[in-house]
Design an enzyme around this catalytic site. Structure first.
Site, short mmCIF file in Angstrom:
data_model
loop_
_atom_site.label_atom_id
_atom_site.label_comp_id
_atom_site.label_asym_id
_atom_site.label_seq_id
_atom_site.Cartn_x
_atom_site.Cartn_y
_atom_site.Cartn_z
N TYR A 85 22.98 56.50 38.35
CA TYR A 85 22.75 56.96 39.73
C TYR A 85 23.60 58.21 40.02
CZ TYR A 85 22.52 56.94 44.86
OH TYR A 85 22.33 57.29 46.18
N LYS A 136 22.39 62.02 41.08
CA LYS A 136 22.74 62.60 42.38
C LYS A 136 23.53 63.90 42.22
CE LYS A 136 20.30 60.48 44.61
NZ LYS A 136 19.40 60.94 45.67
N1 NAP Z 1 21.22 54.38 51.89
C1 NAP Z 1 22.37 54.97 51.56
O1 NAP Z 1 23.48 54.45 51.84
C2 NAP Z 1 22.36 56.28 50.82
C3 NAP Z 1 23.60 56.88 50.49
C4 NAP Z 1 23.58 58.07 49.79
C5 NAP Z 1 22.39 58.68 49.44
N2 NAP Z 1 21.21 58.09 49.79
C6 NAP Z 1 19.96 58.76 49.37
O2 NAP Z 1 19.02 58.74 50.42
C7 NAP Z 1 17.70 58.77 49.88
C8 NAP Z 1 16.81 57.78 50.63
O3 NAP Z 1 17.27 56.47 50.35
P1 NAP Z 1 17.16 55.25 51.38
O4 NAP Z 1 18.55 54.78 51.61
O5 NAP Z 1 16.29 55.60 52.52
O6 NAP Z 1 16.47 54.18 50.41
P2 NAP Z 1 15.15 53.27 50.57
O7 NAP Z 1 15.08 52.70 51.94
O8 NAP Z 1 15.22 52.32 49.42
O9 NAP Z 1 13.98 54.31 50.38
C9 NAP Z 1 13.77 54.92 49.15
C10 NAP Z 1 12.38 55.52 49.13
O10 NAP Z 1 12.17 56.06 47.81
C11 NAP Z 1 10.92 55.55 47.36
N3 NAP Z 1 10.81 55.47 45.90
C12 NAP Z 1 11.55 54.74 45.04
N4 NAP Z 1 11.06 54.83 43.81
C13 NAP Z 1 9.96 55.64 43.87
C14 NAP Z 1 9.00 56.10 42.94
N5 NAP Z 1 9.02 55.75 41.64
N6 NAP Z 1 8.03 56.92 43.37
C15 NAP Z 1 7.94 57.27 44.67
N7 NAP Z 1 8.80 56.85 45.61
C16 NAP Z 1 9.80 56.03 45.21
C17 NAP Z 1 10.81 54.18 47.98
O11 NAP Z 1 9.49 53.69 47.88
P3 NAP Z 1 9.19 52.10 47.82
O12 NAP Z 1 9.26 51.62 49.23
O13 NAP Z 1 7.83 52.03 47.22
O14 NAP Z 1 10.26 51.48 46.96
C18 NAP Z 1 11.28 54.49 49.38
O15 NAP Z 1 10.25 55.07 50.12
C19 NAP Z 1 17.84 58.50 48.38
O16 NAP Z 1 17.68 59.72 47.67
C20 NAP Z 1 19.27 58.02 48.24
O17 NAP Z 1 19.84 58.34 46.99
C21 NAP Z 1 21.16 56.91 50.47
#
Ligand code: NAP
Length: 320
Positions: free
Chosen positions: A187, A191
């Site tokens: 991961y 990133k």
């Molecule tokens: N949440 C945190 O604390 C946090 C912290 C730092 C960075 N981020 C970054 O923020 C971004 C959004 O994350 P989030 O927290 O909103 O997570 P999330 O709720 O799990 O959403 C992730 C999204 O990515 C999609 N995805 C995963 N695998 C995929 C694939 N093979 N093809 C197409 N889409 C795919 C998921 O689709 P499905 O619904 O089909 O799985 C979902 O729509 C990410 O890049 C993450 O690294 C998040």
């Protein structure tokens, strides 16, 4: 002097603007789509699952109290690069402009998996697919920027503070899958790649010093903070730190987690000199060090990725 914190309500009217976001069906992406659409934008919501996308669009339209809100599903499964290329082709049959690209989809600490294209899942989902998507859309993005005032057209890529926990050379070109490492290492590497990608994009398409010019594309890498989503749920099951932070209620709700992306993609308060920056919660310029500032590494990763994708047959001639 007291500053008013950034809120989605302070975004300008976005009527007539077109945005494309990956992973728009859930978490931070869903809230980003909501805020952009509530300001009148047309949004292309990329997702791997049609049923999840349709459910999300229905719920977004209900929330917006507009059954005709222009939110469109675009199929893209990041584990299959051909669907990313096909998604771009579909988009280009419908639109000739793109004002904002939000590279948001991601996975974290999922079990070992390999994509259809033979890459490790974090590497391809979080980084490689986003590189390809950006590369294929750049001609349209740059053409749009030539027709708009400087600063209208932007690219935002979700990174994470976890990039700082990358190990060794940062990007392990000789073992990019990190097969012998922990999932969290995979991961972190992906990133870091998101951040390096934005830094290289800044050199290629970002504003140059001097007067703002049409054609320039503003770019930013955004760390959203710890946000309670499906992604962090996974973090909680695989990490004691994650579990503790979430139990202590330190994760922000997704609508708050989306603020950094919204600020960087569409706020009038995002400054031109911040283009190419790493943005941290909420709507602030962060600092980068070590690998992230290594210009040779930024270039090497761009070239490595371009070579890989050309070799796989996804890229034609050089566009930037
Ligand atoms: N949440 C945190 O604390 C946090 C912290 C730092 C960075 N981020 C970054 O923020 C971004 C959004 O994350 P989030 O927290 O909103 O997570 P999330 O709720 O799990 O959403 C992730 C999204 O990515 C999609 N995805 C995963 N695998 C995929 C694939 N093979 N093809 C197409 N889409 C795919 C998921 O689709 P499905 O619904 O089909 O799985 C979902 O729509 C990410 O890049 C993450 O690294 C998040």
């Amino acid at each position: 002097m007291m500053c008013t914190p950034f809120s989605a309500a302070s975004l300008p009217d976005l009527t007539g603007r077109i945005y494309l976001i990956t992973g728009g069906n859930a978490g931070i992406g869903y809230e980003t789509v909501y805020a952009l659409a509530s300001k009148g934008a047309t949004v292309y919501l990329c997702a791997r699952s049609e049923s999840k996308a349709t459910t999300a669009i229905t719920s977004l339209r209900e929330k917006l109290q507009n059954p005709n809100a222009p939110i469109h599903y675009l199929h893209m499964d990041h584990m299959d690069l051909s669907t990313v290329a096909a998604g771009v082709n579909t988009f280009l049959t419908k639109e000739s402009a793109l004002h904002g690209l939000i590279l948001n989809a991601g996975i974290m600490c999922t079990p070992w998996d390999e994509s259809t294209d033979g890459y490790e899942s974090h590497w391809q989902t979080n980084y490689l697919s986003h590189y390809l998507l950006t590369y294929l859309l750049l001609p349209t993005i740059q053409a749009t920027a030539l027709r708009c005032e400087p600063g209208v057209v932007r690219i935002v890529e979700l990174t994470s503070g976890a990039w700082q926990m990358s190990k060794g050379p940062g990007i392990w070109f000789d073992q990019i899958a990190l097969a012998d490492h922990e999932p969290f290492d995979r991961y972190c590497q992906s990133k870091l790649a998101n951040l390096l990608h934005i830094k290289e994009l800044q050199k290629k398409v970002g504003p140059k010093s001097g007067t703002p010019e049409r054609g320039e594309v503003w770019v930013a890498a955004v760390h959203p903070g710890l946000v309670e989503t499906g992604l962090s749920a996974n973090f909680a099951t695989t990490s004691i730190v994650g579990r503790t932070l979430l139990r202590l209620g330190m994760g922000a709700p997704p609508e708050k987690g989306a603020l950094g992306s919204l600020f960087a993609i569409a706020s009038n308060d995002f400054k031109r000199e911040w283009s190419g920056s790493y943005m941290v919660p909420t709507a602030k310029k962060g600092w980068t060090w070590r690998w992230a500032n290594d210009k040779a590494l930024q270039e090497k990763l761009w070239k490595w990725t371009e070579d890989q994708l050309r070799w796989k047959g996804f890229l034609g001639h050089l566009v930037v």
